[in-house]
Design a protein around this motif. Structure first.
Motif, PDB file in Angstrom:
ATOM      1  N   GLN A  46      14.062  33.422  -2.363  1.00  0.00           N
ATOM      2  CA  GLN A  46      14.439  32.017  -2.971  1.00  0.00           C
ATOM      3  C   GLN A  46      15.520  32.008  -3.947  1.00  0.00           C
ATOM      4  O   GLN A  46      14.981  32.451  -5.033  1.00  0.00           O
ATOM      5  CB  GLN A  46      13.108  31.066  -3.204  1.00  0.00           C
ATOM      6  CG  GLN A  46      12.347  31.167  -2.145  1.00  0.00           C
ATOM      7  CD  GLN A  46      12.851  30.027  -1.109  1.00  0.00           C
ATOM      8  OE1 GLN A  46      13.528  28.992  -1.480  1.00  0.00           O
ATOM      9  NE2 GLN A  46      12.819  30.311   0.179  1.00  0.00           N
ATOM     10  N   PRO A  47      16.569  31.197  -3.702  1.00  0.00           N
ATOM     11  CA  PRO A  47      17.615  31.422  -5.025  1.00  0.00           C
ATOM     12  C   PRO A  47      16.945  31.013  -6.321  1.00  0.00           C
ATOM     13  O   PRO A  47      17.558  31.409  -7.319  1.00  0.00           O
ATOM     14  CB  PRO A  47      18.440  30.580  -4.586  1.00  0.00           C
ATOM     15  CG  PRO A  47      18.507  30.310  -2.942  1.00  0.00           C
ATOM     16  CD  PRO A  47      16.924  30.463  -2.647  1.00  0.00           C
ATOM     17  N   VAL A  48      16.181  30.157  -6.145  1.00  0.00           N
ATOM     18  CA  VAL A  48      15.586  29.415  -7.615  1.00  0.00           C
ATOM     19  C   VAL A  48      15.107  30.639  -8.387  1.00  0.00           C
ATOM     20  O   VAL A  48      15.001  30.529  -9.767  1.00  0.00           O
ATOM     21  CB  VAL A  48      14.559  28.369  -7.333  1.00  0.00           C
ATOM     22  CG1 VAL A  48      13.427  28.762  -6.709  1.00  0.00           C
ATOM     23  CG2 VAL A  48      14.376  27.301  -8.579  1.00  0.00           C
ATOM     24  N   SER A  51      17.713  32.032 -10.723  1.00  0.00           N
ATOM     25  CA  SER A  51      18.679  30.876 -11.434  1.00  0.00           C
ATOM     26  C   SER A  51      18.186  30.470 -12.736  1.00  0.00           C
ATOM     27  O   SER A  51      17.792  29.379 -12.851  1.00  0.00           O
ATOM     28  CB  SER A  51      18.667  29.768 -10.492  1.00  0.00           C
ATOM     29  OG  SER A  51      19.322  30.026  -9.025  1.00  0.00           O
ATOM     30  N   VAL A 103      18.368  22.547 -10.930  1.00  0.00           N
ATOM     31  CA  VAL A 103      18.527  23.737 -10.160  1.00  0.00           C
ATOM     32  C   VAL A 103      17.684  23.245  -8.857  1.00  0.00           C
ATOM     33  O   VAL A 103      18.248  23.435  -7.634  1.00  0.00           O
ATOM     34  CB  VAL A 103      18.144  25.003 -10.694  1.00  0.00           C
ATOM     35  CG1 VAL A 103      17.906  26.163  -9.513  1.00  0.00           C
ATOM     36  CG2 VAL A 103      18.857  25.427 -11.657  1.00  0.00           C
ATOM     37  N   ALA A 104      16.236  22.999  -9.058  1.00  0.00           N
ATOM     38  CA  ALA A 104      15.669  22.557  -7.979  1.00  0.00           C
ATOM     39  C   ALA A 104      16.021  21.223  -7.076  1.00  0.00           C
ATOM     40  O   ALA A 104      16.007  21.413  -5.876  1.00  0.00           O
ATOM     41  CB  ALA A 104      14.179  22.251  -8.532  1.00  0.00           C
ATOM     42  N   GLN A 107      18.658  22.537  -4.733  1.00  0.00           N
ATOM     43  CA  GLN A 107      18.138  23.117  -3.805  1.00  0.00           C
ATOM     44  C   GLN A 107      17.323  22.648  -2.724  1.00  0.00           C
ATOM     45  O   GLN A 107      16.595  23.242  -1.870  1.00  0.00           O
ATOM     46  CB  GLN A 107      17.819  24.547  -4.255  1.00  0.00           C
ATOM     47  CG  GLN A 107      18.775  25.413  -5.153  1.00  0.00           C
ATOM     48  CD  GLN A 107      18.087  26.718  -5.645  1.00  0.00           C
ATOM     49  OE1 GLN A 107      16.935  27.019  -5.402  1.00  0.00           O
ATOM     50  NE2 GLN A 107      18.793  27.427  -6.673  1.00  0.00           N
ATOM     51  N   TRP A 109      14.473  20.733  -3.641  1.00  0.00           N
ATOM     52  CA  TRP A 109      13.048  20.509  -3.983  1.00  0.00           C
ATOM     53  C   TRP A 109      12.688  19.191  -4.543  1.00  0.00           C
ATOM     54  O   TRP A 109      13.634  18.630  -5.024  1.00  0.00           O
ATOM     55  CB  TRP A 109      12.738  21.768  -5.173  1.00  0.00           C
ATOM     56  CG  TRP A 109      12.779  22.912  -4.652  1.00  0.00           C
ATOM     57  CD1 TRP A 109      14.183  23.981  -4.854  1.00  0.00           C
ATOM     58  CD2 TRP A 109      11.775  23.818  -4.334  1.00  0.00           C
ATOM     59  NE1 TRP A 109      13.737  25.102  -4.294  1.00  0.00           N
ATOM     60  CE2 TRP A 109      12.162  25.208  -4.249  1.00  0.00           C
ATOM     61  CE3 TRP A 109      10.457  23.635  -4.069  1.00  0.00           C
ATOM     62  CZ2 TRP A 109      11.600  26.386  -3.626  1.00  0.00           C
ATOM     63  CZ3 TRP A 109       9.549  24.506  -3.575  1.00  0.00           C
ATOM     64  CH2 TRP A 109      10.225  26.005  -3.450  1.00  0.00           C
ATOM     65  N   ARG A 124       8.949  21.919  -1.378  1.00  0.00           N
ATOM     66  CA  ARG A 124       9.991  21.528  -0.016  1.00  0.00           C
ATOM     67  C   ARG A 124       9.311  22.297   1.063  1.00  0.00           C
ATOM     68  O   ARG A 124       8.601  22.986   0.865  1.00  0.00           O
ATOM     69  CB  ARG A 124      11.235  21.763  -0.532  1.00  0.00           C
ATOM     70  CG  ARG A 124      11.322  23.333  -0.590  1.00  0.00           C
ATOM     71  CD  ARG A 124      12.942  23.558  -1.058  1.00  0.00           C
ATOM     72  NE  ARG A 124      13.272  25.032  -0.843  1.00  0.00           N
ATOM     73  CZ  ARG A 124      14.394  25.386  -0.028  1.00  0.00           C
ATOM     74  NH1 ARG A 124      15.207  24.574   0.426  1.00  0.00           N
ATOM     75  NH2 ARG A 124      14.390  26.858  -0.056  1.00  0.00           N
TER      76      ARG A 124
END
Length: 173
Positions: A46-48, A51, A103-104, A107, A109, A124
């Motif tokens: 997961q990119p988060v 980040s 950020v969330a 993406q 969220w 999400r």
């Protein structure tokens, strides 16, 4: 009471609670971590988790650890999968929360309206799996406790039930 009847009553008193407890566990359906490797790998991607705010680093005693994953199957309900990353940051908690809020949202969220003072949470659904994202500042239970130097330490976690359902998977847990 006859000795035979007394022995039968004692046996029932010893066996009945164990039987009831086993039955409760079966009814509540504690999950299993078996075969969860691919799902944990997907959580870790997961990119988060990668980040952080500018200036965030690995804690001094966690260098090179990066994302770790796990599975908890010791409570009722589905097994809980998670991917975690710990950071040290010289800014404030508010700056961390504000950063992850941006950020969330970018993406996909959704922020949970009920947040604790020591953690913030979003949810999400991705690929049919209900996900929970948490940013948490309570790291006292970690062993060893992360060393943030002169800053603060925090953890970013993405978790999911092993079966991907939203059962008992929320920000209030």
């Amino acid at each position: 009471m006859s000795p035979t009847l007394r022995r039968a009553a004692l046996a029932a008193a010893l066996v009945l609670p164990a039987t009831l407890l086993s039955g409760c566990s079966l009814v509540q359906g504690g999950g299993s971590c078996d075969g969860s490797g691919a799902a944990r790998k997907n959580l870790a991607a997961q990119p988060v988790l990668s980040s952080p705010p500018d200036g965030a680093t690995d804690p001094a005693n966690y260098r090179g650890v990066g994302v770790s994953t796990g599975c908890d199957d010791d409570s009722p309900g589905p097994a809980w999968l998670h991917a975690d990353r710990v950071y040290a940051f010289t800014g404030t908690r508010r700056a961390v929360v504000d950063h992850y809020a941006r950020v969330a949202a970018a993406q996909g969220w959704r922020r949970d309206p009920v947040s604790r003072a020591d953690a913030t949470c979003w949810t999400r659904t991705a690929d049919g799996r209900h996900l929970v994202l948490a940013v948490d500042f309570q790291l006292d239970a970690w062993s060893p406790a992360p060393d943030p130097g002169k800053g603060i330490g925090y953890e970013v976690t993405v978790g999911s039930n092993a079966d991907g359902s939203d059962a008992l998977a929320s920000c209030t847990d």
